[in-house]
Design a protein around this motif. Structure first.
Motif, short mmCIF file in Angstrom:
data_model
loop_
_atom_site.label_atom_id
_atom_site.label_comp_id
_atom_site.label_asym_id
_atom_site.label_seq_id
_atom_site.Cartn_x
_atom_site.Cartn_y
_atom_site.Cartn_z
N SER A 141 0.85 -1.19 0.00
CA SER A 141 0.00 0.00 0.00
C SER A 141 0.89 1.24 0.00
O SER A 141 1.86 1.32 0.77
N ILE A 142 0.54 2.19 -0.85
CA ILE A 142 1.32 3.43 -0.97
C ILE A 142 0.35 4.59 -0.86
O ILE A 142 -0.69 4.62 -1.52
N ILE A 183 5.01 4.07 2.37
CA ILE A 183 4.89 2.71 1.83
C ILE A 183 4.62 1.80 3.00
O ILE A 183 5.35 1.81 4.01
N PHE A 184 3.53 1.01 2.90
CA PHE A 184 3.05 0.22 4.02
C PHE A 184 2.80 -1.22 3.57
O PHE A 184 2.16 -1.45 2.55
N ILE A 185 3.37 -2.16 4.33
CA ILE A 185 3.13 -3.60 4.13
C ILE A 185 2.62 -4.14 5.45
O ILE A 185 3.31 -4.08 6.46
N ARG A 186 1.36 -4.64 5.43
CA ARG A 186 0.76 -5.08 6.69
C ARG A 186 1.49 -6.30 7.26
O ARG A 186 1.83 -6.33 8.44
N LYS A 187 1.74 -7.32 6.44
CA LYS A 187 2.47 -8.51 6.86
C LYS A 187 3.55 -8.78 5.82
O LYS A 187 3.24 -9.15 4.69
N ALA A 188 4.78 -8.54 6.24
CA ALA A 188 5.88 -8.66 5.30
C ALA A 188 6.15 -10.12 4.96
O ALA A 188 6.00 -11.01 5.81
N GLU A 189 6.51 -10.38 3.72
CA GLU A 189 6.91 -11.68 3.25
C GLU A 189 8.28 -11.56 2.60
O GLU A 189 8.74 -10.46 2.25
N ARG A 190 8.92 -12.70 2.41
CA ARG A 190 10.26 -12.67 1.83
C ARG A 190 10.23 -12.18 0.39
O ARG A 190 11.21 -11.63 -0.11
N SER A 191 9.08 -12.36 -0.26
CA SER A 191 8.98 -11.88 -1.64
C SER A 191 8.98 -10.35 -1.71
O SER A 191 9.19 -9.78 -2.77
#
Length: 1303
Positions: free
Chosen positions: A998-999, A1008-1016
């Motif tokens: 989300s930006i 810049i927002f990532i609720r649950k980060a993943e390795r990708s």
């Protein structure tokens, strides 16, 4: 009744079959499109063969074989993309037209003209098979389970289609299950064949013995075209009902049929949750064709007179008459043979060469010539003509190749389908010479034309995806309520996102923006909401879905009428207004007013008001005819409210006979006063004299009132000062009441004025005002005396010796900062009054100096932003705020920009006109007033100023930003630029998917927002900020880490004494972070309880010591990175056995290793375990990375980092300016494996200073220091609001001034 639209119709509405492939009509300029067609070869039913009928020849001149053959489809060319909805399946069945064509002839029939000009074309499927003569075109359709299947088609191989799930070859011989019988229709419409211009009727009957109401019936042509709105001179719908047999009869009449009326029709019947449908066909026979041994060139030349046979698109009859050209002497040729042997794309060229102008008529004639079908060289078995699958199911498309080595390609609507390893939508299988394509999870997007190409040959098919009807799980319930209540109807259907229709009394409910009805959907539940119900909302409401309907009745009644206040009988004076009102419930009920049974209409004199529960009737001036009986009748109710109005003539007082100016009697104190006033009234009024609230009696001694017939008198024996005032005369009788007032003025010294007011105070002066005394003694005020004194003193000093006639005075020569009081004396001809009360204490104060350093900070097309510094001299009155004013250059009309004072030293003027020049000035305001304004030296042009973009990457983002899997990533990157820059983000050169990251962009930063980060999510994110042609970029490296995997292989390298040597390889997955160590554990084979030998070990080999002699051990190893230990460990496959006794060298031949352990044969020698001294790891604190002097931006978080090494773990203390930071919410302190971090939340210039990090343990202490400077400071008032001490504020302001002067 509109004509059907064919699947291969061009997007512009012209029929595609009017031109040959790869050819362009003379009147078109666009590029040609391929002509998709499907032709079917069908063997006649056994009954036709038995009766001796000739089978219909569909391919060339070759007759059909006597034995039935399976259904085949020949694809002439690649299928073009179809129109929206043209391949949707029908509830009743799917039909495919059988057409006679070859690979070299792919021309379809020309689309006939529409029935009505205003009707749109709709898609239509092909008709179902019917028994026809040999000259008619044979049609074939396959019905779904809801439709009936001809008995002759049961169990035949040639009637089996590949519908729904793909069938294996061995399943093709299985018989088709008999579909269920109809549940509503007792008589279905039958297919029919008529010639052009004839009439035909179709009849459907429904038995209604078990039905409570009439069922709903719809007639369709093709798939979705509803014929209810297409009725006219060619189509009529009729409904009848037989009360004795309880049978509804529905008829559809087609009058003067045309060629384009042919096709498949469908009849659907709905009743609540019951549904039934039936498909039938209509075939239109054309006129018998004559012999083909005619002159083709003369037969297909357009006539010059515009006759009927000139072709449907022949407009030559409208052109100017021309003489026919002479025939040339061209030798006779057989054009039919040329056309038969030519390719379809050469038809137009040949027609032009031989003078054939009616190309459409030629193509229709060519269409009916049987052609020889060429045998396919690439396909042993082609695709079936059509397939059908349920939505969400799967389908198998199978072809059998004659040459398995030929390359095969699959197409969907002309686009090649390419296999993808990660996509399971399309699966391609090879079984011998069979090539199979499986389509999984079919959706409506898969409803299309498919083709397969093997070399130069193609075969095509169509896939129809059937969408299951939506059923109503829970119906709506009846509602009974009253007006103004909220109604909510709820219905639950079988599928989420289903389309439903709400109806009221058979009419669709409007749900627009301004509608009273609101429709909402929550999953499978649908709601119809009426917020404010009225009686008009009463009716039968129903909801319609594709699989059924539900209805309920809503009854809205009036609320019971309650009378809160009834009408009252009133008596009104003549000429006075009449006001009648009542209160009833409910409040929104209108009503009507009646006078003596006559309806009252509002006009200029009569006003009728209705507000909530109150109903009011007002008459401005009453007259005699307004008297009578009044009735109020609420609308919709039988109750009424009544009252009477009586008009009377009131008494009067005649003060004009006294000839007193302004009705005022002046008298000297001590004299006798007698007033005689005439009065009238019938009956004789009762007279009351009053002064204020006190009644004057007739028996009074000094003051008395007397009445004699038509006059009344007031007598005061000796007048006094208290007698001054207004005297009121009240007359009362049965007709009403009259009042009059007369003023008696007794001359005396004035009363003292009220306390004066001091509205304006200067540095050594003030401005005072006052009001005249309430009583001036009956004589005009000649002037006033003013006195002043200090508040702490008791000595008054007179300020004027001449009378002041104004009510304003400015005392001067006062001491600033000393409180004063003032008072006033009033003087008239009689004398001087007593002194007034002292004024409120006031202190002379001076205004501040003008603001300094007024400059322009920003300019846009509509705004101008200015900033300034506080005044140099503020004074004892302080500073309340600033007032910003502006004016257009060339004028002197200054306009205030801020309606309220602003404490900030920066202000934006909005609402300006682009291109104008303005002047701006700022005033400092305090209790003493406004200062001298500070004005800009030059005018400002209101025009946007372009500022190149600049990204200010925070310090912690200039390095790799690391987060764990599952954590949230929230990064704020500030930037600058005008006008508002355009911000773009990309990852590894590709745009960022908004579903993953989300930006949010603002005027000054991007988040810049990532609720649950993943390795990708790991990678380099590039931020681009652009203002017109100016661009600035920044790269942010984000690393998402996770737990590592276990080591790949752990082996026992050697065993000696009480030691075991282990070797392993690093893990295959390091969790996207470096491996920082390993944890080795051991377990005795007997107990298998694991104990940790060592942690945070960095190498990949180790020697485990101090093992117990005689025990057998297993070992396992965990890998570790910054996230922690791996979830699993790698264990040694073999075990290590520690022998109880030593082994001599000459007995090494007796050593042997067991399959799963290292075992040594005892030889009598004892093993001596060597002794080792433990290393002392204790160490005093030592900083390996010092603090670095840092610059921070005000309002953005700042961090200070350093690293320390010590054992045991030290205590870390942070200090600011040598003062320990304890429990301050603006600071957060972290310590992780020796890395110490201090985070300062949104620092201000006050947060700048010297920061110290101190580490202490039992062996000593160490510290490091750095300086933090915060740029972009706060104003004096912002620091005051934050609670900063005054001495620190003064120090900060002086430092800021020094820095600015140096700059």
């Amino acid at each position: 009744m509109p004509e059907p639209t064919k699947k291969d119709e061009m997007p512009n509405g012209q029929p595609e079959e009017s031109v040959a492939p790869e050819s362009v009509a003379p009147e078109s300029n666009g590029a040609p499109l391929p002509l998709p067609e499907i032709s079917l070869e069908v063997s006649p039913p056994p009954e036709a063969v038995a009766e001796g009928k000739e089978p219909v020849e569909t391919v060339g001149d070759i007759p059909e074989p006597p034995e039935p053959e399976p259904l085949q489809a020949v694809v002439a060319q690649e299928q073009s993309p179809t129109e929206n909805g043209s391949t949707q399946p029908q509830p009743g069945g799917v039909g495919v037209k059988e057409q006679a064509e070859s690979d070299n002839s792919a021309v379809k029939e020309e689309r006939p003209p529409r029935l009505d000009d205003d009707h749109e074309a709709a898609p239509t499927p092909s008709p179902t098979p019917q028994a026809e003569d040999a000259n008619s075109v044979k049609k074939l359709s396959v019905d779904l389970p809801n439709d009936s299947v001809p008995v002759s088609a049961m169990g035949r191989k040639d009637s089996v289609w590949s519908l729904g799930e793909g069938q294996n070859l061995e399943e093709l011989d299985k018989p088709i299950d008999t579909p269920p019988l109809s549940i509503l229709l007792i008589e279905k419409p039958q297919s029919g064949t008529i010639p052009v211009g004839a009439d035909i009727s179709f009849v459907a009957k429904v038995e209604c013995k078990d039905l409570l109401r009439k069922p709903t019936i719809k007639w369709f042509k093709g798939k979705w075209m509803d014929l209810a709105s297409k009725t006219g001179k060619h189509l009529q719908l009729k409904e009848t009902f037989d009360r004795f047999t309880k049978i509804h009869t529905f008829e559809m009449h087609i009058i003067k049929a045309k060629e384009n009326y042919a096709g498949n029709y469908r009849c659907e019947v709905n009743y609540k949750d019951k549904f039934d449908s039936c498909s039938f066909d209509l075939e239109i026979k054309e006129a018998e064709q004559g012999s083909q041994n005619i002159d083709i060139r003369s037969a297909f030349k357009r006539s010059s007179e515009g006759q009927e046979d000139a072709g449907e698109l022949d407009f030559s009859g409208l052109l100017k008459h021309r003489e026919p050209k002479q025939q040339d002497d061209t030798p006779e040729v057989d054009v039919w043979e040329i056309l038969k042997n030519a390719r379809p794309d050469e038809y137009e060229k040949i027609a032009f060469m031989y003078g054939i102008t009616d190309l459409r008529g030629l193509l229709r004639r060519m269409k009916k010539i049987p052609r020889e079908e060429k045998k396919s060289e690439a396909f042993a078995k082609k695709l079936d003509p059509a397939y059908q699958a349920d939505k969400g199911g799967k389908i198998r498309l199978v072809v059998d190749l004659a040459d398995p080595t030929v390359d095969l390609k699959w197409y969907k609507n002309g686009q090649e389908i390419r296999p993808s390893p990660n996509q399971r939508k399309y699966i391609f299988e090879h079984k011998g010479t069979q090539r199979i394509m499986v389509i999984n999870n079919c959706s409506m997007n898969d409803d299309a034309a498919y083709s397969v190409a093997a070399g130069d040959e193609k075969c095509s098919t169509e896939l129809f995806v059937k969408e299951l009807p939506v059923k109503i799980v829970k119906g709506i319930e009846p509602v009974k309520t009253t007006v103004n209540e909220r109604i909510e109807l709820e219905c639950e259907v079988s599928e989420e996102g289903a389309q439903v229709k709400w109806m009221k009394n058979g009419v669709e409910v409007p749900t627009g923006v301004r509608s009273r009805y609101r429709v909402k959907c929550e999953g499978t539940k649908h709601f119809l909401v009426i917020d404010d119900a009225s009686r008009e909302d009463t009716g039968t409401y129903s909801i319609m879905a594709t699989g059924g309907t539900s209805e309920a009745h809503i009854q809205v009644d009036l609320k019971p009428l309650k009378i809160y206040q009834d009408l009252q009988d009133i008596t009104v004076k003549l000429g006075e207004p009449i006001k009648m009102h009542c209160e009833i419930f409910p409040g929104n009920v209108p009503g009507r007013w009646y006078r003596n049974g006559q309806l009252i209409q509002p006009n200029d004199r009569i006003n009728i008001i209705h507000r909530n529960k109150v109903h009011r009737l007002e008459v401005q001036t009453s007259s005699l005819h307004d008297a009578g009986d009044y009735t109020f009748v609420p609308e919709g109710y039988s109750q009424s409210l009544s009252a009477k109005i009586h008009i009377i003539d009131p008494p009067r007082v005649h003060l004009d006979s006294l000839n007193l100016p302004d009705n005022t009697m002046t008298i000297v104190a001590g004299n006798k006063l007698r007033l005689e006033i005439p009065i009238t009234g019938e009956p004789a009024p009762r007279v009351v004299w009053m002064k204020g609230e006190r009644v004057i009696l007739e028996s009074g001694h000094r003051v008395r009132a007397e009445t004699y017939g038509d006059q009344t008198s007031l007598t005061i024996e000796v007048t006094e000062r208290e007698d001054t005032g207004n005297y009121k005369i009240v007359l009362q009788n049965e007709a009403g009441e009259a009042t009059a007032s007369i003023k008696i003025k007794v001359v005396d010294i004035p009363d003292p004025p009220e306390a004066p007011l001091v509205p304006v105070v200067g540095g050594d002066w003030c401005s005072m005002t006052w009001e005249p005394p309430k009583y001036d003694g009956g004589s005009p005020i000649l002037g006033y005396f003013i006195e002043r004194k200090k508040k702490q003193s008791s000595r008054w000093m007179r300020l004027n010796f001449d009378l002041i006639k104004e009510l304003l005075f400015e005392p001067k020569k006062m001491i600033e900062g000393v409180p004063y009081e003032v008072r006033i004396f009033a003087v008239n001809a009689i004398g001087v009054s007593k002194p007034s009360e002292p004024s409120k204490a006031f202190t002379p104060l001076a205004v501040t100096s003008e603001p300094t350093m007024l400059v322009v900070d920003d300019v846009t097309d509509t705004t101008v932003t200015v900033k300034w510094r506080p005044p140099e001299t503020i004074g004892a009155a302080g500073l309340d705020g600033y007032l910003v004013e502006y004016c257009i250059e060339g004028t002197d009309d200054w306009v205030a920009s801020n309606t309220e004072l602003t404490e900030k030293t920066r202000h934006t003027i909005t609402g300006l006109t682009p291109g104008t020049k303005i002047l701006v000035r700022v005033k400092a305001i305090n209790a003493a007033g406004a200062s001298t304004p500070r004005t800009l030296q030059h005018s400002v042009m209101v025009k946007e100023v372009i500022e190149p973009p600049k990204i200010r990457v925070p310090r912690h983002l200039k390095q790799t930003y690391t987060r764990r899997v599952g954590e949230a990533v929230n990064l704020v990157v500030p930037f600058m630029g005008k006008p508002r820059p355009k911000v773009l983000w990309s990852k590894d050169g590709k745009p960022i998917e908004p579903t993953h990251v989300s930006i949010r962009n603002t005027d000054c930063d991007s988040i810049i927002f990532i609720r649950k980060a993943e390795r990708s999510h790991s990678g380099k994110y590039e931020m681009t900020v652009q203002v017109e042609n100016h661009v600035d970029t920044a790269i942010i490296d984000i690393q998402i880490v996770d737990l590592p995997g276990p080591p790949q292989c752990v082996t026992i390298e050697d065993v000696w004494g009480g030691n075991v040597a282990l070797v392993w390889t690093p893990p295959k997955d390091n969790g996207n972070a470096p491996i920082i160590g390993y944890t080795i554990q051991k377990a005795d084979k007997k107990t298998m309880e694991w104990f940790t030998c060592i942690e945070h070990y960095h190498r990949t080999c180790i020697t485990i010591t101090e093992l117990v002699v005689g025990n057998e051990y297993f070992f396992r190893i965990y890998s570790e990175n910054m996230c922690g230990l791996s979830e699993t460990a790698t264990q040694t496959k073999k075990s290590a056995l520690i022998l109880k006794e030593g082994i001599s060298p000459h007995d090494t031949t007796q050593y042997h290793a067991q399959p799963h352990s290292f075992t040594l044969t005892p030889t009598g020698l004892q093993v001596k375990t060597p002794e080792y001294n433990d290393h002392d790891f204790k160490e005093a604190p030592k900083f390996t990375q010092p603090l670095i002097n840092t610059f921070a931006i005000a309002g953005y978080n700042a961090t200070l980092n350093c690293s320390v090494r010590a054992n045991p773990r030290p205590k870390v203390i942070w200090m600011k300016n040598k003062i320990i930071i304890v429990d301050d919410p603006r600071y957060r302190m972290f310590s992780n494996q020796g890395v110490c971090t201090l985070e300062i939340r949104k620092p201000s210039p006050y947060d700048g200073g010297l920061y110290t990090c101190k580490a202490i343990n039992d062996l000593g202490e160490a510290h490091v220091e750095c300086k933090l400077e915060v740029k972009g400071g706060f104003t004096f008032y912002e620091l005051m609001q934050r609670g900063v001490p005054l001495n620190l504020i003064d120090k900060y302001m002086s430092e800021v001034k020094v820095v600015e002067q140096e700059k």
